[in-house]
Design a protein around this motif. Structure first.
Motif, PDB file in Angstrom:
ATOM      1  N   VAL A 100       0.872  -0.840  -0.254  1.00 16.53           N
ATOM      2  CA  VAL A 100      -0.738   0.079  -0.171  1.00 16.53           C
ATOM      3  C   VAL A 100       1.358   0.960  -0.088  1.00 16.53           C
ATOM      4  CG1 VAL A 100      -1.514   1.548   1.193  1.00 16.53           C
ATOM      5  CG2 VAL A 100      -1.870  -1.181   1.573  1.00 16.53           C
ATOM      6  N   GLY A 101       0.099   2.326  -0.865  1.00 15.40           N
ATOM      7  CA  GLY A 101       0.962   3.257  -0.974  1.00 15.40           C
ATOM      8  C   GLY A 101       1.067   4.196  -0.338  1.00 15.40           C
ATOM      9  N   ALA A 102       1.180   5.831  -0.868  1.00 11.48           N
ATOM     10  CA  ALA A 102       0.912   7.022  -0.010  1.00 11.48           C
ATOM     11  C   ALA A 102       1.600   7.899  -0.827  1.00 11.48           C
ATOM     12  CB  ALA A 102       1.585   7.237   1.070  1.00 11.48           C
ATOM     13  N   HIS A 103       1.033   7.612  -2.206  1.00 10.09           N
ATOM     14  CA  HIS A 103       0.930   8.554  -3.237  1.00 10.09           C
ATOM     15  C   HIS A 103      -0.796   9.559  -4.196  1.00 10.09           C
ATOM     16  CE1 HIS A 103      -0.619   6.271  -6.534  1.00 10.09           C
ATOM     17  NE2 HIS A 103      -0.487   4.721  -5.991  1.00 10.09           N
ATOM     18  N   CYS A 104      -2.114   8.343  -3.506  1.00 13.53           N
ATOM     19  CA  CYS A 104      -3.058   9.558  -3.368  1.00 13.53           C
ATOM     20  C   CYS A 104      -4.420   8.879  -2.999  1.00 13.53           C
ATOM     21  CB  CYS A 104      -3.023   8.715  -5.217  1.00 13.53           C
ATOM     22  SG  CYS A 104      -4.567  10.002  -6.318  1.00 13.53           S
ATOM     23  N   PRO A 105      -4.468   9.534  -2.376  1.00 16.32           N
ATOM     24  CA  PRO A 105      -5.698   9.106  -0.959  1.00 16.32           C
ATOM     25  C   PRO A 105      -6.930   8.319  -2.292  1.00 16.32           C
ATOM     26  CG  PRO A 105      -5.036  11.414  -1.298  1.00 16.32           C
ATOM     27  CD  PRO A 105      -4.635  11.168  -1.952  1.00 16.32           C
ATOM     28  N   GLY A 106      -7.189   7.042  -1.722  1.00 16.81           N
ATOM     29  CA  GLY A 106      -8.461   6.714  -2.519  1.00 16.81           C
ATOM     30  C   GLY A 106      -7.899   5.804  -2.840  1.00 16.81           C
ATOM     31  N   GLN A 107      -6.445   5.908  -3.694  1.00 19.05           N
ATOM     32  CA  GLN A 107      -5.978   4.949  -4.722  1.00 19.05           C
ATOM     33  C   GLN A 107      -4.777   3.956  -4.214  1.00 19.05           C
ATOM     34  OE1 GLN A 107      -7.354   4.355  -7.811  1.00 19.05           O
ATOM     35  NE2 GLN A 107      -9.086   5.458  -7.510  1.00 19.05           N
ATOM     36  N   ASN A 108      -4.339   4.035  -2.794  1.00 22.07           N
ATOM     37  CA  ASN A 108      -3.103   4.239  -2.792  1.00 22.07           C
ATOM     38  C   ASN A 108      -3.022   2.168  -2.528  1.00 22.07           C
ATOM     39  OD1 ASN A 108      -1.469   5.816  -2.256  1.00 22.07           O
ATOM     40  ND2 ASN A 108      -2.957   6.655  -0.832  1.00 22.07           N
ATOM     41  N   ASP A 109      -3.959   1.523  -2.409  1.00 17.86           N
ATOM     42  CA  ASP A 109      -4.258   0.109  -1.973  1.00 17.86           C
ATOM     43  C   ASP A 109      -4.934  -0.547  -3.345  1.00 17.86           C
ATOM     44  OD1 ASP A 109      -7.250   1.290  -1.864  1.00 17.86           O
ATOM     45  OD2 ASP A 109      -7.488   0.484  -0.721  1.00 17.86           O
ATOM     46  N   LYS A 110      -4.655   0.586  -4.891  1.00 13.16           N
ATOM     47  CA  LYS A 110      -4.980  -0.172  -5.947  1.00 13.16           C
ATOM     48  C   LYS A 110      -4.362   0.746  -6.226  1.00 13.16           C
ATOM     49  CE  LYS A 110      -9.810   1.410  -5.145  1.00 13.16           C
ATOM     50  NZ  LYS A 110      -9.455   1.437  -4.002  1.00 13.16           N
ATOM     51  N   SER A 111      -3.306   1.060  -6.299  1.00 13.56           N
ATOM     52  CA  SER A 111      -3.015   2.137  -8.020  1.00 13.56           C
ATOM     53  C   SER A 111      -0.972   1.967  -7.792  1.00 13.56           C
ATOM     54  CB  SER A 111      -3.667   2.876  -8.498  1.00 13.56           C
ATOM     55  OG  SER A 111      -2.821   4.489  -7.048  1.00 13.56           O
ATOM     56  N   ILE A 112      -0.530   1.480  -9.090  1.00  9.82           N
ATOM     57  CA  ILE A 112       0.774   1.780  -8.806  1.00  9.82           C
ATOM     58  C   ILE A 112       1.039   3.311  -9.147  1.00  9.82           C
ATOM     59  CG2 ILE A 112       3.117   1.049  -9.836  1.00  9.82           C
ATOM     60  CD1 ILE A 112       1.741  -1.003  -8.298  1.00  9.82           C
ATOM     61  N   GLY A 113       1.926   4.014  -8.139  1.00  7.81           N
ATOM     62  CA  GLY A 113       2.446   4.918  -8.460  1.00  7.81           C
ATOM     63  C   GLY A 113       3.525   5.474  -8.976  1.00  7.81           C
ATOM     64  N   ILE A 114       3.632   5.816 -10.156  1.00 11.03           N
ATOM     65  CA  ILE A 114       5.217   6.482 -10.344  1.00 11.03           C
ATOM     66  C   ILE A 114       5.116   8.248 -10.303  1.00 11.03           C
ATOM     67  CG2 ILE A 114       6.603   5.870 -12.776  1.00 11.03           C
ATOM     68  CD1 ILE A 114       4.722   4.415 -13.919  1.00 11.03           C
ATOM     69  N   GLU A 115       6.708   8.573  -9.326  1.00 15.92           N
ATOM     70  CA  GLU A 115       7.262  10.009  -9.881  1.00 15.92           C
ATOM     71  C   GLU A 115       7.963  10.006 -10.610  1.00 15.92           C
ATOM     72  OE1 GLU A 115       5.974  11.889  -8.210  1.00 15.92           O
ATOM     73  OE2 GLU A 115       4.880  11.589  -6.279  1.00 15.92           O
ATOM     74  N   ASN A 116       8.038  10.535 -11.343  1.00 11.93           N
ATOM     75  CA  ASN A 116       8.710  11.147 -12.756  1.00 11.93           C
ATOM     76  C   ASN A 116       9.285  12.740 -11.955  1.00 11.93           C
ATOM     77  OD1 ASN A 116       7.986   9.775 -15.236  1.00 11.93           O
ATOM     78  ND2 ASN A 116       5.899  10.014 -13.750  1.00 11.93           N
ATOM     79  N   GLU A 117      10.592  12.422 -12.006  1.00 14.61           N
ATOM     80  CA  GLU A 117      11.683  13.199 -11.767  1.00 14.61           C
ATOM     81  C   GLU A 117      11.326  14.622 -12.644  1.00 14.61           C
ATOM     82  OE1 GLU A 117      15.897  13.445 -12.524  1.00 14.61           O
ATOM     83  OE2 GLU A 117      15.814  14.830 -11.317  1.00 14.61           O
ATOM     84  N   GLY A 118      10.993  15.635 -12.176  1.00 20.30           N
ATOM     85  CA  GLY A 118      10.469  16.991 -12.562  1.00 20.30           C
ATOM     86  C   GLY A 118       9.387  18.302 -12.858  1.00 20.30           C
TER      87      GLY A 118
END
Ligand code: ZN
Length: 372
Positions: free
Chosen positions: A145-163
């Motif tokens: 479980v991530g911490a990148h988007c409330p409501g989506q952390n347990d159902k989406s893969i979050g990718i941070e792109n530099e910039g």
């Protein structure tokens, strides 16, 4: 991934367009001997994964408590870091950025680890973000479980792109790697390329910036191409023919008489009936192995005087679809009724209706269903 997480908006999902093909242009087999074309097995190569630096490789700190769940993500969310558009494209810079983000998320935000699952630098280096993201991805099963988007952390893969991509365009090295990496994620988890979204699709935020957000349709298309070109996992081959004589697979009332008059028939004979405004469908039953896209072909003996507007019915996922066929011509070959989304199950999939406004016998001979 900055932004106010309180306000959300619905994701606009593309309407599913059902292909109802015209009753022309179907496959034609010479000689009138029905035969199955060999299904295209496609390539069996999996999508080539990019090199992905694990947390240990880039020198992550030990995380706090994390939650690994058994369910799989159903989408990918794209972020930008909202940091500098660095022109240092080295691996060392990429790893330092990953450490910096982790420090900020743990010390500044008080989180247990990096919020995002993965990070891509402007130089094209892919890195694990939150611990356990990489092992789960490699397994294609479960997620942390991530911490990148409330409501989506347990159902989406979050990718941070530099910039920051509010007005700047991502470097090709980053974008190309993002395409490759998304294709790998889609392949591993069975996520459709159409299910790549921006952070702002779920939360009121500028992330991932107007420019990168505007590139998402292209990203989806490029990922779909990568999946197709790289092989992905082709659907299992499936094709079946149901004739009017196939045992237990064809049902028609006694109003449907039997004939072997035309040499263009499939098999020994076929059934025919007078057109009438009644519900008296001759049905073909098939055992569809899995929901998917299937082409449905019809075979009938074409004779001048047979019905010029015979309604074929296909029981598609979206409901019964009617395709009108001129049975006075073009017989003795498979003719495509179109491609349809069919659900799994053993049931009546296609039929011939008597409810035609045209004159002449309607004919029920054979049906072929092929997964495409
Ligand atoms: Zn974001």
């Amino acid at each position: 991934m900055t932004g106010n997480p309180l306000s959300r908006r619905d994701v606009v999902r593309g309407a599913v367009l059902l292909g109802v093909g015209a009753a022309t242009g179907g496959l034609s087999l010479a000689g009138g001997t029905p035969a199955l074309a060999a299904p295209d097995a496609g390539t069996l190569l999996a999508v080539e994964p990019p090199t992905i630096a694990s947390c240990a490789t880039w020198g992550a700190r030990s995380p706090g408590s994390l939650s690994v769940i058994t369910s799989n993500p159903d989408k990918i969310l794209i972020h930008h870091t909202a940091g500098a558009n660095s022109t240092t494209y080295t691996q060392a810079h990429a790893y330092a950025m990953a450490r910096s983000i982790q420090n900020f998320h743990m010390d500044g935000n008080g989180w247990s680890d990096s919020g995002q699952h993965f990070t891509i630098s402007r130089g094209g280096y892919v890195m694990e973000g939150r611990h356990n993201s990489l092992t789960r991805l490699r397994a294609g099963s479960g997620m942390v479980v991530g911490a990148h988007c409330p409501g989506q952390n347990d159902k989406s893969i979050g990718i941070e792109n530099e910039g920051t991509y509010t007005s700047a365009t991502p470097p090709a090295a980053l974008y190309d790697r993002l395409v490759q990496f998304c294709a790998y994620i889609c392949d591993q988890y069975g996520i459709a390329a159409s299910r790549i979204y921006g952070h702002r699709d779920y939360v009121a935020t500028a992330c991932p910036g107007n420019v990168l957000y505007g590139m998402l349709p292209q990203l989806r298309a490029d990922v779909a191409d990568a999946l197709a070109g790289g092989g992905g996992t082709p659907p299992p081959a499936f094709s079946t023919i149901v004739d009017n004589t196939t045992s237990g697979r064809f049902t028609a009332s006694a109003n449907w008489l039997t004939s072997s008059y035309s040499a263009e028939r499939y098999g020994a004979d076929y059934r025919y009936a007078n057109p009438e405004a009644v519900s008296d469908v001759a049905w073909y039953r098939a055992n569809i192995p899995a929901e998917g896209t299937y082409r449905v072909d019809a075979w009938y003996p074409g004779i001048a005087g047979y019905n010029t507007a015979t309604p074929y019915i296909v029981a598609a996922k979206s409901g019964n679809q009617t395709v009108v066929v001129d049975q006075s011509t073009g017989g003795g070959a498979w003719r495509s009724l179109g491609t349809f989304t069919l659900t799994a199950g053993d049931r009546n999939v296609a039929g011939v209706s008597r409810w035609s406004g045209a004159s002449g016998y309607v004919v029920a001979d054979a049906i072929r269903i092929t997964r495409v």
